[in-house]
Design a protein around this motif. Structure first.
Motif, PDB file in Angstrom:
ATOM      1  N   VAL A 111       0.799  -1.230   0.000  1.00  0.00           N
ATOM      2  CA  VAL A 111       0.000   0.000   0.000  1.00  0.00           C
ATOM      3  C   VAL A 111       0.829   1.275   0.000  1.00  0.00           C
ATOM      4  CG1 VAL A 111      -1.932  -1.174   1.138  1.00  0.00           C
ATOM      5  CG2 VAL A 111      -0.258   0.074   2.522  1.00  0.00           C
ATOM      6  N   VAL A 112       2.073   1.206   0.453  1.00  0.00           N
ATOM      7  CA  VAL A 112       2.917   2.404   0.445  1.00  0.00           C
ATOM      8  C   VAL A 112       3.615   2.483  -0.912  1.00  0.00           C
ATOM      9  CG1 VAL A 112       4.817   3.639   1.542  1.00  0.00           C
ATOM     10  CG2 VAL A 112       3.235   2.297   2.938  1.00  0.00           C
ATOM     11  N   THR A 113       3.039   3.260  -1.803  1.00  0.00           N
ATOM     12  CA  THR A 113       3.533   3.375  -3.177  1.00  0.00           C
ATOM     13  C   THR A 113       3.599   4.845  -3.577  1.00  0.00           C
ATOM     14  OG1 THR A 113       1.314   3.291  -4.145  1.00  0.00           O
ATOM     15  CG2 THR A 113       2.434   1.168  -3.755  1.00  0.00           C
ATOM     16  N   SER A 114       4.310   5.109  -4.639  1.00  0.00           N
ATOM     17  CA  SER A 114       4.387   6.475  -5.171  1.00  0.00           C
ATOM     18  C   SER A 114       3.005   6.962  -5.601  1.00  0.00           C
ATOM     19  CB  SER A 114       5.364   6.525  -6.348  1.00  0.00           C
ATOM     20  OG  SER A 114       6.673   6.214  -5.940  1.00  0.00           O
ATOM     21  N   ALA A 115       2.224   6.068  -6.164  1.00  0.00           N
ATOM     22  CA  ALA A 115       0.872   6.445  -6.596  1.00  0.00           C
ATOM     23  C   ALA A 115       0.013   6.840  -5.407  1.00  0.00           C
ATOM     24  CB  ALA A 115       0.240   5.287  -7.365  1.00  0.00           C
ATOM     25  N   MET A 116       0.100   6.090  -4.295  1.00  0.00           N
ATOM     26  CA  MET A 116      -0.671   6.425  -3.096  1.00  0.00           C
ATOM     27  C   MET A 116      -0.241   7.778  -2.549  1.00  0.00           C
ATOM     28  SD  MET A 116      -0.493   6.721   0.451  1.00  0.00           S
ATOM     29  CE  MET A 116       0.871   5.701   1.026  1.00  0.00           C
ATOM     30  N   LEU A 117       1.068   8.029  -2.480  1.00  0.00           N
ATOM     31  CA  LEU A 117       1.565   9.281  -1.940  1.00  0.00           C
ATOM     32  C   LEU A 117       1.105  10.474  -2.781  1.00  0.00           C
ATOM     33  CD1 LEU A 117       5.158   8.058  -1.061  1.00  0.00           C
ATOM     34  CD2 LEU A 117       3.342   8.614   0.562  1.00  0.00           C
ATOM     35  N   ALA A 118       1.025  10.274  -4.089  1.00  0.00           N
ATOM     36  CA  ALA A 118       0.529  11.341  -4.959  1.00  0.00           C
ATOM     37  C   ALA A 118      -0.964  11.585  -4.755  1.00  0.00           C
ATOM     38  CB  ALA A 118       0.818  10.991  -6.415  1.00  0.00           C
ATOM     39  N   ALA A 119      -1.727  10.512  -4.640  1.00  0.00           N
ATOM     40  CA  ALA A 119      -3.183  10.640  -4.532  1.00  0.00           C
ATOM     41  C   ALA A 119      -3.631  11.138  -3.162  1.00  0.00           C
ATOM     42  CB  ALA A 119      -3.836   9.294  -4.831  1.00  0.00           C
ATOM     43  N   VAL A 120      -2.976  10.661  -2.108  1.00  0.00           N
ATOM     44  CA  VAL A 120      -3.429  10.951  -0.738  1.00  0.00           C
ATOM     45  C   VAL A 120      -2.699  12.150  -0.145  1.00  0.00           C
ATOM     46  CG1 VAL A 120      -3.581  10.034   1.612  1.00  0.00           C
ATOM     47  CG2 VAL A 120      -4.123   8.567  -0.346  1.00  0.00           C
ATOM     48  N   GLU A 141       5.042  14.312  -4.949  1.00  0.00           N
ATOM     49  CA  GLU A 141       5.770  13.450  -5.868  1.00  0.00           C
ATOM     50  C   GLU A 141       6.905  12.816  -5.073  1.00  0.00           C
ATOM     51  OE1 GLU A 141       8.747  14.114  -9.619  1.00  0.00           O
ATOM     52  OE2 GLU A 141       6.853  15.245  -9.633  1.00  0.00           O
ATOM     53  N   ALA A 142       6.866  11.498  -4.930  1.00  0.00           N
ATOM     54  CA  ALA A 142       7.816  10.835  -4.044  1.00  0.00           C
ATOM     55  C   ALA A 142       8.199   9.466  -4.580  1.00  0.00           C
ATOM     56  CB  ALA A 142       7.222  10.704  -2.643  1.00  0.00           C
ATOM     57  N   ARG A 143       9.357   9.006  -4.102  1.00  0.00           N
ATOM     58  CA  ARG A 143       9.840   7.671  -4.450  1.00  0.00           C
ATOM     59  C   ARG A 143       9.806   6.787  -3.207  1.00  0.00           C
ATOM     60  NH1 ARG A 143      15.429   9.036  -5.451  1.00  0.00           N
ATOM     61  NH2 ARG A 143      14.892  11.145  -4.760  1.00  0.00           N
ATOM     62  N   VAL A 144       9.477   5.528  -3.400  1.00  0.00           N
ATOM     63  CA  VAL A 144       9.496   4.540  -2.324  1.00  0.00           C
ATOM     64  C   VAL A 144      10.592   3.539  -2.657  1.00  0.00           C
ATOM     65  CG1 VAL A 144       8.203   2.785  -1.067  1.00  0.00           C
ATOM     66  CG2 VAL A 144       7.035   4.836  -1.899  1.00  0.00           C
ATOM     67  N   GLU A 145      11.621   3.511  -1.820  1.00  0.00           N
ATOM     68  CA  GLU A 145      12.760   2.652  -2.071  1.00  0.00           C
ATOM     69  C   GLU A 145      13.038   1.782  -0.854  1.00  0.00           C
ATOM     70  OE1 GLU A 145      15.960   5.224  -3.204  1.00  0.00           O
ATOM     71  OE2 GLU A 145      14.958   5.893  -5.059  1.00  0.00           O
ATOM     72  N   HIS A 146      13.921   0.806  -1.013  1.00  0.00           N
ATOM     73  CA  HIS A 146      14.281  -0.102   0.068  1.00  0.00           C
ATOM     74  C   HIS A 146      15.746   0.113   0.451  1.00  0.00           C
ATOM     75  CE1 HIS A 146      10.689  -2.091  -1.519  1.00  0.00           C
ATOM     76  NE2 HIS A 146      10.587  -2.690  -0.343  1.00  0.00           N
ATOM     77  N   CYS A 147      15.998   0.156   1.767  1.00  0.00           N
ATOM     78  CA  CYS A 147      17.384   0.252   2.221  1.00  0.00           C
ATOM     79  C   CYS A 147      18.009  -1.142   2.179  1.00  0.00           C
ATOM     80  CB  CYS A 147      17.450   0.835   3.643  1.00  0.00           C
ATOM     81  SG  CYS A 147      16.909  -0.308   4.931  1.00  0.00           S
ATOM     82  N   THR A 148      19.266  -1.233   2.595  1.00  0.00           N
ATOM     83  CA  THR A 148      19.976  -2.512   2.522  1.00  0.00           C
ATOM     84  C   THR A 148      19.360  -3.580   3.422  1.00  0.00           C
ATOM     85  OG1 THR A 148      21.505  -1.707   4.217  1.00  0.00           O
ATOM     86  CG2 THR A 148      22.162  -1.430   1.913  1.00  0.00           C
ATOM     87  N   LYS A 149      18.599  -3.165   4.448  1.00  0.00           N
ATOM     88  CA  LYS A 149      17.943  -4.123   5.342  1.00  0.00           C
ATOM     89  C   LYS A 149      16.489  -4.397   4.933  1.00  0.00           C
ATOM     90  CE  LYS A 149      20.748  -3.416   9.468  1.00  0.00           C
ATOM     91  NZ  LYS A 149      20.754  -3.145  10.938  1.00  0.00           N
ATOM     92  N   GLY A 150      16.094  -3.845   3.797  1.00  0.00           N
ATOM     93  CA  GLY A 150      14.754  -4.103   3.290  1.00  0.00           C
ATOM     94  C   GLY A 150      13.687  -3.161   3.785  1.00  0.00           C
ATOM     95  N   THR A 151      14.045  -2.197   4.651  1.00  0.00           N
ATOM     96  CA  THR A 151      13.058  -1.260   5.176  1.00  0.00           C
ATOM     97  C   THR A 151      12.677  -0.236   4.111  1.00  0.00           C
ATOM     98  OG1 THR A 151      14.011  -1.494   7.386  1.00  0.00           O
ATOM     99  CG2 THR A 151      12.588   0.401   7.012  1.00  0.00           C
ATOM    100  N   LEU A 152      11.377   0.092   4.053  1.00  0.00           N
ATOM    101  CA  LEU A 152      10.908   1.083   3.091  1.00  0.00           C
ATOM    102  C   LEU A 152      11.409   2.470   3.449  1.00  0.00           C
ATOM    103  CD1 LEU A 152       7.161   0.075   2.491  1.00  0.00           C
ATOM    104  CD2 LEU A 152       9.121  -0.367   1.032  1.00  0.00           C
ATOM    105  N   GLN A 153      11.865   3.187   2.453  1.00  0.00           N
ATOM    106  CA  GLN A 153      12.305   4.566   2.613  1.00  0.00           C
ATOM    107  C   GLN A 153      11.507   5.446   1.640  1.00  0.00           C
ATOM    108  OE1 GLN A 153      14.807   5.355   4.975  1.00  0.00           O
ATOM    109  NE2 GLN A 153      14.514   3.190   5.489  1.00  0.00           N
TER     110      GLN A 153
END
Length: 267
Positions: A235-244, A248-260
């Motif tokens: 559910v945490v996606t760039s599309a959600m961040l734009a709509a809600v 304009e944002a990017r959702v990326e993963h750190c080296t431990k897999g945590t969403l950034q």
């Protein structure tokens, strides 16, 4: 086969607000299971805190809130408070009581069902000490609540709720204005309470990355309605961040897999 609704909190067609002005309209969530932590996120004025207050019985609410198949809407506030523990955003200021006294007071004001028949002896004090030790702040027992730091006050507030052993834990922005250490401490305690005691934890957060790190699932509120519900990765996606959130944002993963989440531009 397990009976329908067993070990679940089911919120269905809930409407609530202030006076005649509805903030939440016909709101429903998929069943929330015992032992799980659900983060409630969304922009300002989405209705997150209003929803939590309504579930706790603080406000006019219509619809259905069922715990283990038992309807809670319309039940006396004391009965609901014994099963649903609510932690507001902030404690009242100017309290001159010690941390231990506030926890004992919370227990006596709304005792859990299994203590209602006990004699009023040292049991509340013992339970209060145990709650403080469980949260990890036993050393603060005799400190005045008004002398604590913000993070310590939040932990003390959590102990006031935990001492009553609710089946559902409703936490309204417990990490707001806390430094990184206390944010992690509060969230780890919330997860531990869900796992070890089988509580259903519903927590309002503004920090989406923090919600994604600790929550089993995330419910996204937008304009008083449910925008989406699911695992953080879904559910945490760039599309959600734009709509809600209108960014304009990017959702990326750190080296431990945590969403950034990296916000590039506000629309």
């Amino acid at each position: 086969m397990e009976p329908a609704g067993k070990n679940e909190l089911i919120i269905s067609d809930v409407t609530l607000g202030y006076g005649r002005v509805p903030v939440i309209r016909h709101f429903s969530l998929p069943p929330l299971r015992r032992g799980s932590l659900t983060a409630l996120i969304g922009p300002n004025a989405a209705g997150k805190s209003t929803l939590l207050r309504g579930l706790a019985g603080l406000g006019d609410i219509t619809g259905s809130v069922r715990l283990d198949g038992q309807e809670l809407v319309g039940r006396p506030r004391a009965e609901r408070a014994a099963r649903l523990g609510y932690m507001p955003q902030t404690l009242p200021s100017g309290i001159g009581l010690s941390v231990l006294e506030t926890v004992v007071g919370a227990l006596r004001a709304s005792p859990p069902a299994n203590t209602r028949t006990e004699s009023p002896s040292a049991a509340p004090i013992q339970r209060a000490y145990e709650a403080l030790a469980e949260i990890g702040i036993a050393e603060l027992a005799n400190r005045s609540l008004s002398a604590l730091s913000g993070g310590q006050r939040q932990m003390a507030s959590l102990a006031q709720v935990v001492v009553r052993r609710p089946e559902v834990l409703l936490l309204d922005e417990p990490t707001s204005a806390l430094d990184l250490r206390y944010q992690a401490l509060v969230m780890k305690q919330a997860v531990r309470l869900a796992r070890q005691h089988g509580m259903i934890v519903l927590i309002v957060l503004h920090d989406i990355a923090l919600a994604a790190q600790y929550a089993d699932q995330i419910a996204i509120l937008h304009q008083g309605a449910l925008h989406d519900f699911g695992t953080p990765a879904n559910v945490v996606t760039s599309a959600m961040l734009a709509a809600v959130y209108e960014v304009e944002a990017r959702v990326e993963h750190c080296t431990k897999g945590t969403l950034q989440i990296i916000v590039d531009q506000a629309e």
